[in-house]
Design an enzyme around this catalytic site. Sequence first.
Site, PDB file in Angstrom:
ATOM      1  N   CYS A   1       0.918  -1.349   0.154  1.00  0.00           N
ATOM      2  CA  CYS A   1       0.199   0.177   0.135  1.00  0.00           C
ATOM      3  C   CYS A   1       0.848   1.037   0.070  1.00  0.00           C
ATOM      4  CB  CYS A   1      -1.154  -0.097   1.219  1.00  0.00           C
ATOM      5  SG  CYS A   1      -2.339   1.132   0.761  1.00  0.00           S
TER       6      CYS A   1
ATOM      7  N   HIS B   1      -3.724  -4.879  -0.468  1.00  0.00           N
ATOM      8  CA  HIS B   1      -3.301  -5.499   0.852  1.00  0.00           C
ATOM      9  C   HIS B   1      -3.507  -6.927   0.857  1.00  0.00           C
ATOM     10  CE1 HIS B   1      -3.349  -1.748   3.608  1.00  0.00           C
ATOM     11  NE2 HIS B   1      -4.106  -1.308   2.496  1.00  0.00           N
TER      12      HIS B   1
ATOM     13  N   GLU C   1      -2.560  -9.042   3.005  1.00  0.00           N
ATOM     14  CA  GLU C   1      -2.812  -9.385   4.142  1.00  0.00           C
ATOM     15  C   GLU C   1      -4.446  -9.347   4.610  1.00  0.00           C
ATOM     16  OE1 GLU C   1      -2.428  -4.946   5.142  1.00  0.00           O
ATOM     17  OE2 GLU C   1      -1.825  -6.440   3.615  1.00  0.00           O
TER      18      GLU C   1
END
Length: 213
Positions: free
Chosen positions: A82, A194, A196
């Site tokens: 990001c 992202h 994650e």
Amino acid sequence: MSKKVVLLDYGSGNIRSGERALERVGADVTVTADFDEALNADGLLVPGVGAFEACMTGLRGVRGDVLVDRRLAAGRPVLGICVGMQILFAIGIEHGVETEGCEQWPGVVERLRPTGDEPVPHMGWNTVEVDGKTKLFDGIEKERFYFVHSYGVREWQLTGTRESVTPTVTWTEYGGDRFVAAVENGPLTATQFHPEKSGDAGAELLANWIGSL
């Protein structure tokens, strides 16, 4: 043996979610701002949430810009996520404020410009345009990933990249506006989205990165 990955703690980013995601794919994760530990790890993950200028201030506060430079000079892998990707570029422009980035790649981070009624920030799941040379997206070329951002790199400038290896650039389109979604450039890798927060697809992408260390 598990790969040792340092998640750089410089005051910006989803530290806990990033740590859990890396542990999920088998990495031995340490969250720290310690320069030597980060320099010597198998992999370094640089997160980032918020404004470009604030992230660069935090990064410089822990000598993270020097750390990234030294790792790459030694061929040691770095992954930016990001705003952690955005600060790898030369310049960020937000609200008329121009801030110097790490200058690993030429290019400008600027506000997205969707051509329709799409809102900014770009928030939610989106597909990516994967180049055939990718290693990062191996096995997940058609998956969707989670984005939350208002700024991006809308033009890729190849001239001036530091690496002799030709970068593999992955794109995403939002409201008719194309921007860089990921870059694979020798030891330097980055994603605008992202991983994650991207479920199984994001876990597979992180596993691909860990497997390259």
